[in-house]
Design a protein around this motif. Sequence first.
Motif, PDB file in Angstrom:
ATOM      1  N   SER A 178       0.803  -1.222   0.000  1.00  0.00           N
ATOM      2  CA  SER A 178       0.000   0.000   0.000  1.00  0.00           C
ATOM      3  C   SER A 178       0.833   1.268   0.000  1.00  0.00           C
ATOM      4  N   ALA A 179       1.958   1.257   0.698  1.00  0.00           N
ATOM      5  CA  ALA A 179       2.773   2.460   0.815  1.00  0.00           C
ATOM      6  C   ALA A 179       3.322   2.928  -0.524  1.00  0.00           C
ATOM      7  N   ARG A 180       3.354   2.062  -1.514  1.00  0.00           N
ATOM      8  CA  ARG A 180       3.897   2.431  -2.824  1.00  0.00           C
ATOM      9  C   ARG A 180       2.841   3.011  -3.763  1.00  0.00           C
ATOM     10  N   ALA A 181       1.583   2.932  -3.405  1.00  0.00           N
ATOM     11  CA  ALA A 181       0.498   3.211  -4.344  1.00  0.00           C
ATOM     12  C   ALA A 181       0.509   4.646  -4.867  1.00  0.00           C
ATOM     13  N   ASP A 182       0.651   5.618  -3.986  1.00  0.00           N
ATOM     14  CA  ASP A 182       0.588   7.010  -4.421  1.00  0.00           C
ATOM     15  C   ASP A 182       1.727   7.356  -5.362  1.00  0.00           C
ATOM     16  N   ARG A 183       2.910   6.854  -5.078  1.00  0.00           N
ATOM     17  CA  ARG A 183       4.055   7.135  -5.950  1.00  0.00           C
ATOM     18  C   ARG A 183       3.805   6.608  -7.364  1.00  0.00           C
ATOM     19  N   TYR A 184       3.335   5.375  -7.471  1.00  0.00           N
ATOM     20  CA  TYR A 184       3.109   4.797  -8.792  1.00  0.00           C
ATOM     21  C   TYR A 184       1.968   5.493  -9.522  1.00  0.00           C
ATOM     22  N   ALA A 185       0.966   5.925  -8.785  1.00  0.00           N
ATOM     23  CA  ALA A 185      -0.136   6.653  -9.422  1.00  0.00           C
ATOM     24  C   ALA A 185       0.353   7.966 -10.021  1.00  0.00           C
ATOM     25  N   ARG A 186       1.199   8.667  -9.289  1.00  0.00           N
ATOM     26  CA  ARG A 186       1.750   9.918  -9.816  1.00  0.00           C
ATOM     27  C   ARG A 186       2.591   9.665 -11.064  1.00  0.00           C
ATOM     28  N   LEU A 187       3.451   8.669 -11.024  1.00  0.00           N
ATOM     29  CA  LEU A 187       4.303   8.353 -12.167  1.00  0.00           C
ATOM     30  C   LEU A 187       3.469   7.989 -13.390  1.00  0.00           C
ATOM     31  N   ALA A 188       2.419   7.206 -13.193  1.00  0.00           N
ATOM     32  CA  ALA A 188       1.572   6.786 -14.309  1.00  0.00           C
ATOM     33  C   ALA A 188       0.826   7.963 -14.910  1.00  0.00           C
ATOM     34  N   ARG A 189       0.322   8.855 -14.064  1.00  0.00           N
ATOM     35  CA  ARG A 189      -0.419  10.020 -14.552  1.00  0.00           C
ATOM     36  C   ARG A 189       0.479  10.916 -15.394  1.00  0.00           C
ATOM     37  N   VAL A 190       1.677  11.166 -14.929  1.00  0.00           N
ATOM     38  CA  VAL A 190       2.612  12.000 -15.683  1.00  0.00           C
ATOM     39  C   VAL A 190       3.017  11.315 -16.984  1.00  0.00           C
ATOM     40  N   ALA A 191       3.220  10.006 -16.948  1.00  0.00           N
ATOM     41  CA  ALA A 191       3.621   9.258 -18.145  1.00  0.00           C
ATOM     42  C   ALA A 191       2.564   9.342 -19.236  1.00  0.00           C
ATOM     43  N   ILE A 192       1.309   9.183 -18.867  1.00  0.00           N
ATOM     44  CA  ILE A 192       0.231   9.258 -19.864  1.00  0.00           C
ATOM     45  C   ILE A 192       0.191  10.637 -20.503  1.00  0.00           C
ATOM     46  N   ALA A 193       0.304  11.668 -19.703  1.00  0.00           N
ATOM     47  CA  ALA A 193       0.272  13.025 -20.244  1.00  0.00           C
ATOM     48  C   ALA A 193       1.465  13.280 -21.149  1.00  0.00           C
ATOM     49  N   SER A 194       2.634  12.780 -20.762  1.00  0.00           N
ATOM     50  CA  SER A 194       3.840  12.986 -21.555  1.00  0.00           C
ATOM     51  C   SER A 194       3.745  12.286 -22.901  1.00  0.00           C
ATOM     52  N   VAL A 195       3.267  11.058 -22.922  1.00  0.00           N
ATOM     53  CA  VAL A 195       3.124  10.319 -24.181  1.00  0.00           C
ATOM     54  C   VAL A 195       2.112  11.003 -25.082  1.00  0.00           C
ATOM     55  N   ALA A 196       0.981  11.403 -24.528  1.00  0.00           N
ATOM     56  CA  ALA A 196      -0.056  12.063 -25.323  1.00  0.00           C
ATOM     57  C   ALA A 196       0.453  13.363 -25.925  1.00  0.00           C
ATOM     58  N   ARG A 197       1.226  14.106 -25.153  1.00  0.00           N
ATOM     59  CA  ARG A 197       1.752  15.386 -25.619  1.00  0.00           C
ATOM     60  C   ARG A 197       2.832  15.192 -26.682  1.00  0.00           C
ATOM     61  N   THR A 198       3.749  14.296 -26.463  1.00  0.00           N
ATOM     62  CA  THR A 198       4.861  14.085 -27.391  1.00  0.00           C
ATOM     63  C   THR A 198       4.393  13.522 -28.716  1.00  0.00           C
ATOM     64  N   LEU A 199       3.455  12.578 -28.672  1.00  0.00           N
ATOM     65  CA  LEU A 199       2.998  11.915 -29.888  1.00  0.00           C
ATOM     66  C   LEU A 199       1.728  12.522 -30.442  1.00  0.00           C
ATOM     67  N   ASP A 200       1.241  13.584 -29.842  1.00  0.00           N
ATOM     68  CA  ASP A 200       0.034  14.266 -30.303  1.00  0.00           C
ATOM     69  C   ASP A 200      -1.105  13.272 -30.513  1.00  0.00           C
ATOM     70  N   MET A 201      -1.368  12.479 -29.479  1.00  0.00           N
ATOM     71  CA  MET A 201      -2.409  11.459 -29.554  1.00  0.00           C
ATOM     72  C   MET A 201      -3.315  11.585 -28.342  1.00  0.00           C
ATOM     73  N   PRO A 202      -4.543  11.086 -28.448  1.00  0.00           N
ATOM     74  CA  PRO A 202      -5.436  11.125 -27.291  1.00  0.00           C
ATOM     75  C   PRO A 202      -4.838  10.344 -26.131  1.00  0.00           C
ATOM     76  N   GLN A 203      -5.121  10.771 -24.934  1.00  0.00           N
ATOM     77  CA  GLN A 203      -4.628  10.031 -23.777  1.00  0.00           C
ATOM     78  C   GLN A 203      -5.261   8.644 -23.753  1.00  0.00           C
ATOM     79  N   SER A 204      -4.427   7.628 -23.664  1.00  0.00           N
ATOM     80  CA  SER A 204      -4.916   6.255 -23.626  1.00  0.00           C
ATOM     81  C   SER A 204      -4.999   5.774 -22.184  1.00  0.00           C
ATOM     82  N   ARG A 205      -5.772   4.713 -21.980  1.00  0.00           N
ATOM     83  CA  ARG A 205      -5.904   4.134 -20.646  1.00  0.00           C
ATOM     84  C   ARG A 205      -4.686   3.268 -20.334  1.00  0.00           C
ATOM     85  N   LEU A 206      -4.243   3.312 -19.108  1.00  0.00           N
ATOM     86  CA  LEU A 206      -3.055   2.582 -18.692  1.00  0.00           C
ATOM     87  C   LEU A 206      -3.331   1.830 -17.398  1.00  0.00           C
TER      88      LEU A 206
END
Length: 403
Positions: A178-206
Amino acid sequence: MLTTVVAVVAVLLVLTRGQDTYVARPPSSTEPSGAAEDVAPGLAAAALTRFADALRAGDPEAAARLAPADDPAAARRLAGIAANARDLSLTDLDIRYVDQSTAPDAEGRWRAVADVRWRIAGFDPTSAQAEVSFVLQSDASGVGIVSAGGGGDRSPLWLSGPITVRRAGEALVQVAVSARADRYARLARVAIASVARTLDMPQSRLVVEVPATEPQLDRMLDASSGTYAGIAAVTAPVDGSDAADAPVHVFVNPEQFDQLRRAGAQVVMTHETTHAATGAVTSRAPLWLVEGFADYVALRNVALPITTTAAELIARTRRSGVPRALPSTADFSVQASGLDATYESAWIACVIIGERVGTVGLERLYDRAGAGAPFAATLRQVTGLTLAQLTSTWRERLSDLAS
């Protein structure tokens, strides 16, 4: 061809430092003679059906009642699994008894194989389906369920015990600790936004899955022990399927990933998110392009000098000279040595292409090659370079970096 795409940890330490009918498999030749007479398969099948009912209802109390009466730990375990199913919004959920796999021990406990089907609503395009081992206990009152997973079969994280679930925008993270959950959620949220922005594509589900240990990761992926040692994360079909629409998740090796500081961890997560968002596991492009492209996206906005982001490649080139050819598929094997430098060399090749035709051109090459277009001809159409010219330019770049 199905490809498992991974992120090695060493390359990133420099930043810190994939309802069908089911056919039962034949009984094992090692099954003890007469073992089938020692259990009641009808009662076992009924118990597993009731367990599936409890999971579909998201009812921890109903699940707990299916444990042996004298085993409170099993009751808590089953209740936790039902809570997992509820928190993950599992649908298409079914558990079907297949066969007995071991004889009962002195306490009446034995293993059975069941066909399990599930899908995370809103995230998985289709259902996953896998053989899962269950520990059951036979006694005078019937058959109780002790646990799920292990026994040499695939062990989905949500079936292995209580987990913590976090939703962060278009990301869903399931974590054993449980202690790791918030960290991974933050990393995943930033990753989705970064991929969508770099590749000019809709945000996909992860979907990201984080077990407690490296051995648990091996069991989740039905891999032999130690397969993912040294691997920070892997993007793979949930049930090992090679179907084009199979649900694909990012699976983390916590024993490697948790060594990473924030920048390195974000690069790994964005790399794997790129794989998941672009269908990398079924790509027909050369593997150096698949992996180099993911690093290209992940490192696009990282403010570090190339002497840091290509440190292992530079060191290897100084030590062993410039490679004669772009990395082969074998070079990316999880058992191969020097994986960190291999990933960096693939990234450099993609940087060269990006410099010539921009991110849009690189993405066009990646998409066309991934769909099966002949690579050499597609490379020339998109970049104006022959494969030999790209290789020569890449070799020159490596030589310059090492000088």
